[in-house]
Every structure is written in structure tokens, then in C-alpha cells.
Design a protein around this motif. Sequence first.
Motif, PDB file in Angstrom:
ATOM      1  N   ILE A 146       0.836  -1.207   0.000  1.00 21.61           N
ATOM      2  CA  ILE A 146       0.000   0.000   0.000  1.00 21.61           C
ATOM      3  C   ILE A 146       0.867   1.253   0.000  1.00 21.61           C
ATOM      4  O   ILE A 146       2.003   1.246   0.478  1.00 21.61           O
ATOM      5  N   SER A 147       0.325   2.315  -0.554  1.00 21.38           N
ATOM      6  CA  SER A 147       0.988   3.615  -0.517  1.00 21.38           C
ATOM      7  C   SER A 147      -0.074   4.689  -0.719  1.00 21.38           C
ATOM      8  O   SER A 147      -1.151   4.408  -1.261  1.00 21.38           O
ATOM      9  N   LEU A 148       0.222   5.905  -0.296  1.00 24.78           N
ATOM     10  CA  LEU A 148      -0.749   6.984  -0.499  1.00 24.78           C
ATOM     11  C   LEU A 148      -0.945   7.248  -1.991  1.00 24.78           C
ATOM     12  O   LEU A 148      -2.053   7.513  -2.443  1.00 24.78           O
ATOM     13  N   LEU A 189      -3.230   4.648  -3.273  1.00 30.28           N
ATOM     14  CA  LEU A 189      -4.604   4.908  -2.855  1.00 30.28           C
ATOM     15  C   LEU A 189      -5.231   5.978  -3.752  1.00 30.28           C
ATOM     16  O   LEU A 189      -6.364   5.815  -4.224  1.00 30.28           O
ATOM     17  N   VAL A 200       3.182  -0.678  -6.714  1.00 34.70           N
ATOM     18  CA  VAL A 200       2.490  -0.288  -5.469  1.00 34.70           C
ATOM     19  C   VAL A 200       1.824   1.079  -5.632  1.00 34.70           C
ATOM     20  O   VAL A 200       0.749   1.325  -5.087  1.00 34.70           O
ATOM     21  N   ASP A 201       2.438   1.972  -6.389  1.00 32.04           N
ATOM     22  CA  ASP A 201       1.905   3.331  -6.532  1.00 32.04           C
ATOM     23  C   ASP A 201       0.873   3.470  -7.647  1.00 32.04           C
ATOM     24  O   ASP A 201       0.274   4.540  -7.805  1.00 32.04           O
TER      25      ASP A 201
END
Lengths: 325, 59
Positions: free
Chosen positions: A56-58, A61, A141-142
Motif C-alpha cells: 500500500i501507498s498513499l 490509494l 504499489v503506486d
Amino acid sequence: MADKFVRVRLVRIAGMDLRLFDFDYDLTWYCFFLNADETVYGRYGGRDASDAQARISLKGLRHAMGRALEAHESPPKPEPRPGKPVRAEDFAAAKRGHRGCIHCHNVNEFRRADRQAAGKWDRDELWVYPLPENVGLTLDVDAGDRVKAVRTGSPADRAGLKPGDRLTALAGRPVASFADASYALHRSPAKGTIPVAWERGGRKHSAALELAAGWRKTNITWRPSLLDILPAVPFSGDDLTVAEKKQLGLAPDRAAMRQDKFVHSTLRAIGLRQGDVVVGFDGQAVSGAMDDLLGHVRRNYLVGDKVTVNVLRDGKPVALVLKLK
Amino acid sequence: MTRTHLLAGLGALLLAPAAAPAQTGKLTAKYGWLTDYDAAKAEARRTGKPIFLVFRCEP
């Protein structure tokens, strides 16, 4: 971007319809993007055994939120949900003796207990939420629909996927995140094929992804809902050095450990002694270090299983049978 | 933001997850987060916005 959504934060799973909110209940944080008609656009969250934050990463998201807003422009119909609502508190195991707040991971425990009581539980049900890597895909992930790597010779490779592709659907479900991909794989069969769709350079592609027997197997030792059925492996000691392995005729990369003086009572009872060198289980060698060797047991056996501990004692093989607890 | 601080960042985004439930509820409302799913659906229908729903297990 958050202002473009109605935001709701729930700290209780009780009362929610699990047919709609069907997710990886072992997690402590997970989110859905959906509309007022309960059409789910996407999901975000997830982890693997290496780290709770590895997937997960901002940025990731925000990426998934953006895809959800795109989907909201022309939403598909909600998936049909046959039958009555399923709620965590309705499981027989929940009614039987659960005290206090129902945590998300309790859902898995209740479901397993009910299925075991009905004689329907199968140990293959352990393999929930397979990783995209299980079919050869590593996602960014991003930007969770971006293919970061494809393992050579894997099902994804054979289907024609390449790094840089944008994965658009897996098993007929749209993908914008690791959680979407993992959910699509979770709903896929133990063996067979599933459709996969992607975009490359503005062109759409699709193919069938082959799922061979055993493809769902993943390291599940981090899952709180399995704490009662994953075995303890109370060996203690040190890795053998490369020189010590050579002396015993073992390959340098083979995991092997020498039991120290603190021999656990369950191991003493089966005949393990200080100085014994553990080299495998059920005749299977493991590459790596002691943690890999003991982790192999946690990843492949359950409480109640019998396993043969392969030991070298004074250089000679000894087999000890251990019932796992 | 480093990966180490990611969950803290998500916590900040989703408002004080480690706070006591009453305090969390106040902060949730202050920053525009609902705590009731049916209310969120009604608000989504009224505004035409999609719903961003977070499950956060608080031990």
C-alpha cells in the motif's frame, strides 16, 4: 480528491452484509469504493507475509480513488446477491461463545468453525487471497493496475503480459489496485483458466491465464485468523556454517540448524537431542537459513499433522516423528 | 513519505485511529467522515457522489 467522495469509516464489522463487503478479513485496514446502489467500483488495501505495508501507498490509494471516480461516470449494475444477508454475528460459532467486539478476522474463524462442524471444511480453503505473483505478476504499489514485472515462464508471461502494461481486468473483474487483483484471484478456481485483459500503447489485449494445481499457495503465516491451526516449531539453535555443511556433505545453500541445549519438551519426547542437526522435514530439503527451514513447517503443515524430522546425529541420518501442536 | 510512516499517513488521512472511540467519532465527524453506512448511502444518493468506505479494525 477525497471531497469527491462521501466518506465513511467503520470500526465494526457486525451488522454489515458480508455478501457485499467480502474482503480479506485478516486485515486491519481495507477500503471499498462503491455507489449508493452498492455497485463496487474497487478496493484498496492488502498485505503479504513480508510486511503489513508492502502493498500500500498513499500514491496507490489516490490512483485507485481516481479509477473509482472514472468508473462512477458510467457505473455498471450491482452484482446480484442471492439469498439473505450474511452477517458476522449470524455464524453459529459467533453465537456459541464469542465475547466482546467481533473483529474482522473473527469472520474467517467463525466461517471455518461452522464449516468444520458441518464436515465441509477442506484444508485447501487455507489458500485465500493469492498474490498476483502467484500467476507471475508484480504490480506497481503506486499504481496498482500497472504491471511492474512478469516472471519468465509464468502464466502471466505465457498469456503475453509485459512490464508497463495496464492490467484492466482479471477473471472478469476490473483492476485498479493490488486489492482488486488479489480479490479477483481469490474468487478464481483452484485449477483452470481465467480471462485477463490489459492495455498496451492504447491497444486492448486479452488472453486466458492458466491456473495450475497448487497455484493459490501463499505464505499465510501472518494471518491472525489462523493462529490456532498453524503449528509451533519449537526448535532452537544456530545455522550451520558453510564449512560445517561441507563436512556433513550438505550443499552450501541448504538450510540446516544445530539444536542447542534448550530442547523443548515436545521435541525431547520424540528423541531429539542437543547437537542434532535438523536438515529437513518429510525428506524435503529447504534452501536458505534456519528461519526458512522452520518457516517451511509453518507454511505447509497444520496443527495435528504428523511430520518426520530429518536429523543428522553424529553424521548419520535419524528420522523422528513429530505430531505438530 | 517513507514506507515506514505509511500507516501513520493513512491514519492521519482517516483520522486518529489510535484514539479512544468517542474521541475518534468526534474527529471523524469534524473532518467530514461519517460513521454510519446507511447515512453514507443516503448522502451518496443525495449528492451523486461515490462512497469511500473504510473498515478500520480497532483492537
